[in-house]
Design an enzyme around this catalytic site. Sequence first.
Site: not given
Ligand code: PSU
Ligand code: MN
Length: 309
Positions: A28, A166, A145, A113, A149, A147, A93
């Site tokens: 990614e 994470k 919230d 992701v 993903d 993701s 992003k």
């Molecule tokens: N790694 C980082 N920062 C990020 C991400 C990864 O250091 O922002 C990304 C990843 O690509 C993951 C995404 O898929 O954050 C998830 O973001 P969200 O919680 O907004 O869906």
């Molecule tokens: Mn989100």
Amino acid sequence: MRSKPENLILSPAVSEALAEGRPVVALESTVLTHGLPHPQNLDVFHSLEEILASEGVTPATIIVWEGIARVGLSGDDIKRLEPLLEKPGSFRKLGLRDLPLAYTLGHSGGTTVSATMKLAALAGIEVFATGGIGGVHRGWETTLDVSSDLRALAGIPVAVVSAGCKAILDVPATLEYLETCAVPVLGWQTERFPLFYTAESEHRIDRLDSAENFARLWKSHLDLGGKGILIANPIPAEDSIPAARMEAFITEALDSARRNNIHGKALTPFLLDYLAQTTKGGSVKANLALLRGNVKVAAGLAKAICKKG
Ligand code: PSU
Ligand code: MN
């Protein structure tokens, strides 16, 4: 009517490898554009590509550039991208839902992701290595919230190697959601779900020990109509940070996000950036170590499914 994905370009190396049935691993790019500061983002990009090449696996870093999704970058592409990766803010992003607008308006962005899984699948790549997937955020009861993903894992047939999820997330809720979506979560040589910066947690998962078994399991999963799989690979023990230590920083980071009214897609980059600063680079060092480890495991898995015949 669905059109041919004309905004998708495969590098010559990736399309040759796929055509010849050689192993390919997707990577990614949000980690490069939003996750790591310069110059670590460039270092990690090169070192991950090198690890794969040394394993005989073709790397396919996925990024959207001026409205075109690139699967794999040539040496020339990298030379042209490098100056942009030095400048924070050059890239958006991009989650899966952001791709149509990026194509239409010519945006450039790091793919999360969810977006990377989709683009990998469209290109014909089955294995993808990342740092840590997104999941159910703490406080989801009021923010909702979650993701995309997780929805991507539920719907796109790609095996994702990740250091668990994470640590900033609601981990038990994330595991429940994956169970609801029938996404297999398999510990790579462990039965304890890893927490990104921390090798182990109290959450028990099923264990998978070999690439050969992965290849058999992947085939069965697809035969059963399954889509994504999460392979949870712990950060190497020597780089693992105790959970209690990280948790103190995470609580602070979440407080700061709340005070600054950060939400939506800005939340994850904000929290990771806060941790990088308060741990004085400790979290970044851990992030690099786990990424390398995940790429090595992904290389083995990609090779094993190529042999499956
Ligand atoms: N790694 C980082 N920062 C990020 C991400 C990864 O250091 O922002 C990304 C990843 O690509 C993951 C995404 O898929 O954050 C998830 O973001 P969200 O919680 O907004 O869906
Ligand atoms: Mn989100």
